[in-house]
Scaffold this motif. Sequence first.
Motif, PDB file in Angstrom:
ATOM      1  N   TYR A 159       0.847  -1.184   0.000  1.00 14.38           N
ATOM      2  CA  TYR A 159       0.000   0.000   0.000  1.00 14.38           C
ATOM      3  C   TYR A 159       0.886   1.238   0.000  1.00 14.38           C
ATOM      4  N   SER A 160       0.354   2.338  -0.537  1.00 19.36           N
ATOM      5  CA  SER A 160       1.081   3.606  -0.489  1.00 19.36           C
ATOM      6  C   SER A 160       0.318   4.612   0.362  1.00 19.36           C
ATOM      7  N   LEU A 161       1.066   5.501   1.003  1.00 17.36           N
ATOM      8  CA  LEU A 161       0.506   6.550   1.841  1.00 17.36           C
ATOM      9  C   LEU A 161       1.102   7.878   1.389  1.00 17.36           C
ATOM     10  N   PRO A 162       0.291   8.838   0.954  1.00 19.71           N
ATOM     11  CA  PRO A 162       0.828  10.129   0.506  1.00 19.71           C
ATOM     12  C   PRO A 162       1.507  10.878   1.653  1.00 19.71           C
ATOM     13  N   VAL A 163       2.682  11.416   1.392  1.00 18.95           N
ATOM     14  CA  VAL A 163       3.438  12.206   2.367  1.00 18.95           C
ATOM     15  C   VAL A 163       4.130  13.345   1.644  1.00 18.95           C
ATOM     16  N   THR A 164       4.645  14.292   2.404  1.00 18.49           N
ATOM     17  CA  THR A 164       5.469  15.334   1.819  1.00 18.49           C
ATOM     18  C   THR A 164       6.922  14.868   1.818  1.00 18.49           C
ATOM     19  N   GLN A 165       7.742  15.570   1.063  1.00 14.02           N
ATOM     20  CA  GLN A 165       9.158  15.213   1.052  1.00 14.02           C
ATOM     21  C   GLN A 165       9.781  15.451   2.420  1.00 14.02           C
ATOM     22  N   ALA A 166       9.309  16.490   3.112  1.00 16.70           N
ATOM     23  CA  ALA A 166       9.821  16.775   4.459  1.00 16.70           C
ATOM     24  C   ALA A 166       9.480  15.642   5.418  1.00 16.70           C
ATOM     25  N   GLN A 167       8.279  15.095   5.321  1.00 12.04           N
ATOM     26  CA  GLN A 167       7.878  13.994   6.193  1.00 12.04           C
ATOM     27  C   GLN A 167       8.680  12.733   5.886  1.00 12.04           C
ATOM     28  N   LYS A 168       8.911  12.496   4.613  1.00 12.03           N
ATOM     29  CA  LYS A 168       9.683  11.326   4.219  1.00 12.03           C
ATOM     30  C   LYS A 168      11.139  11.464   4.672  1.00 12.03           C
ATOM     31  N   THR A 169      11.675  12.673   4.552  1.00  7.95           N
ATOM     32  CA  THR A 169      13.032  12.937   5.011  1.00  7.95           C
ATOM     33  C   THR A 169      13.133  12.764   6.523  1.00  7.95           C
ATOM     34  N   PHE A 170      12.096  13.162   7.241  1.00 10.35           N
ATOM     35  CA  PHE A 170      12.076  13.008   8.692  1.00 10.35           C
ATOM     36  C   PHE A 170      12.193  11.530   9.081  1.00 10.35           C
ATOM     37  N   VAL A 171      11.436  10.677   8.396  1.00 11.07           N
ATOM     38  CA  VAL A 171      11.494   9.241   8.696  1.00 11.07           C
ATOM     39  C   VAL A 171      12.891   8.702   8.423  1.00 11.07           C
ATOM     40  N   LEU A 172      13.488   9.111   7.312  1.00 11.35           N
ATOM     41  CA  LEU A 172      14.834   8.644   6.986  1.00 11.35           C
ATOM     42  C   LEU A 172      15.852   9.119   8.020  1.00 11.35           C
ATOM     43  N   ASP A 173      15.714  10.361   8.476  1.00 14.92           N
ATOM     44  CA  ASP A 173      16.610  10.876   9.520  1.00 14.92           C
ATOM     45  C   ASP A 173      16.448  10.095  10.817  1.00 14.92           C
ATOM     46  N   LYS A 174      15.210   9.727  11.131  1.00 16.27           N
ATOM     47  CA  LYS A 174      14.965   8.947  12.345  1.00 16.27           C
ATOM     48  C   LYS A 174      15.603   7.568  12.232  1.00 16.27           C
ATOM     49  N   LEU A 175      15.542   6.961  11.062  1.00 22.34           N
ATOM     50  CA  LEU A 175      16.195   5.666  10.851  1.00 22.34           C
ATOM     51  C   LEU A 175      17.704   5.787  11.031  1.00 22.34           C
ATOM     52  N   THR A 176      18.253   6.886  10.551  1.00 19.26           N
ATOM     53  CA  THR A 176      19.690   7.126  10.710  1.00 19.26           C
ATOM     54  C   THR A 176      20.058   7.187  12.186  1.00 19.26           C
ATOM     55  N   THR A 177      19.231   7.852  12.965  1.00 20.24           N
ATOM     56  CA  THR A 177      19.481   7.971  14.406  1.00 20.24           C
ATOM     57  C   THR A 177      19.397   6.621  15.097  1.00 20.24           C
ATOM     58  N   ILE A 178      18.355   5.846  14.796  1.00 15.45           N
ATOM     59  CA  ILE A 178      18.202   4.525  15.409  1.00 15.45           C
ATOM     60  C   ILE A 178      19.364   3.622  15.023  1.00 15.45           C
ATOM     61  N   ASN A 179      19.756   3.681  13.754  1.00 14.50           N
ATOM     62  CA  ASN A 179      20.870   2.860  13.281  1.00 14.50           C
ATOM     63  C   ASN A 179      22.165   3.192  14.027  1.00 14.50           C
ATOM     64  N   ARG A 180      22.342   4.469  14.359  1.00 10.84           N
ATOM     65  CA  ARG A 180      23.539   4.913  15.086  1.00 10.84           C
ATOM     66  C   ARG A 180      23.454   4.568  16.572  1.00 10.84           C
ATOM     67  N   GLU A 181      22.297   4.801  17.186  1.00 15.56           N
ATOM     68  CA  GLU A 181      22.145   4.573  18.630  1.00 15.56           C
ATOM     69  C   GLU A 181      22.058   3.084  18.965  1.00 15.56           C
ATOM     70  N   GLY A 182      21.476   2.309  18.075  1.00 13.73           N
ATOM     71  CA  GLY A 182      21.279   0.884  18.328  1.00 13.73           C
ATOM     72  C   GLY A 182      19.808   0.554  18.510  1.00 13.73           C
ATOM     73  N   SER A 183      19.488  -0.729  18.416  1.00 14.84           N
ATOM     74  CA  SER A 183      18.097  -1.165  18.532  1.00 14.84           C
ATOM     75  C   SER A 183      18.050  -2.615  18.990  1.00 14.84           C
ATOM     76  N   ALA A 184      16.847  -3.079  19.261  1.00  7.80           N
ATOM     77  CA  ALA A 184      16.606  -4.486  19.583  1.00  7.80           C
ATOM     78  C   ALA A 184      15.144  -4.786  19.268  1.00  7.80           C
ATOM     79  N   TYR A 185      14.860  -6.057  19.006  1.00  4.43           N
ATOM     80  CA  TYR A 185      13.495  -6.472  18.698  1.00  4.43           C
ATOM     81  C   TYR A 185      12.720  -6.676  19.997  1.00  4.43           C
ATOM     82  N   ASN A 186      11.539  -6.089  20.079  1.00  8.14           N
ATOM     83  CA  ASN A 186      10.753  -6.099  21.307  1.00  8.14           C
ATOM     84  C   ASN A 186       9.915  -7.373  21.419  1.00  8.14           C
TER      85      ASN A 186
END
Length: 207
Positions: A118-145
Amino acid sequence: MHQSVSVDHLKTVLTDLPRHSATKYINHGTLTPAYFEQAEASLTDLKLYLVVSNTGSPASEIISAFTQKQYNHVSLAFDRELKTIISYNGGDNVYPPGLNAENLAFFHQKDDASVLVYSLPVTQAQKTFVLDKLTTINREGSAYNLVGLVAKHSFRPNIMFCSQFVYTMLRLAGVAYFDKQPGEVRPTDFIELDYYKKLCFEYEITF
């Protein structure tokens, strides 16, 4: 239900438990520069893609037995061709459990596996925000809940399961289209709770 909760499935999940952590980040930097380059190239496509799947993995089959839902995994992608699929998963015995890139082979773990896109309409700013958040999580670390599937709680922000992750990203970006606590969101909620028809069905993949 008896077929899904087989001895083999239970053994697989129990054997995998030592790889998980409910309290500390164990997945660091799994997403590569190549992944982020591919995602950045898709920022001009003003859509995020929700990938709801019926993978046939042991964990998915056990979850399905209790939820009585066919689809029990959800992922995000930045492009329609699904070259940038991302979600929280067990790492498929290759990477540590947590935030990991996925590909179509990941979804094909049984003969009748299927994927809904499925697709969900977003702005480029919103899409960039998600990508920036992924960058942060990738740097800080994560685990499966894994614990959160039952307890519906995370001990740390970057410890999530798949639907909790996708909903959190949408909510932080301001494009969540239903209201629910992230720890209570299940993969099929993204389809079933789309009361305002925000999603557009793109296509189905069967194997």
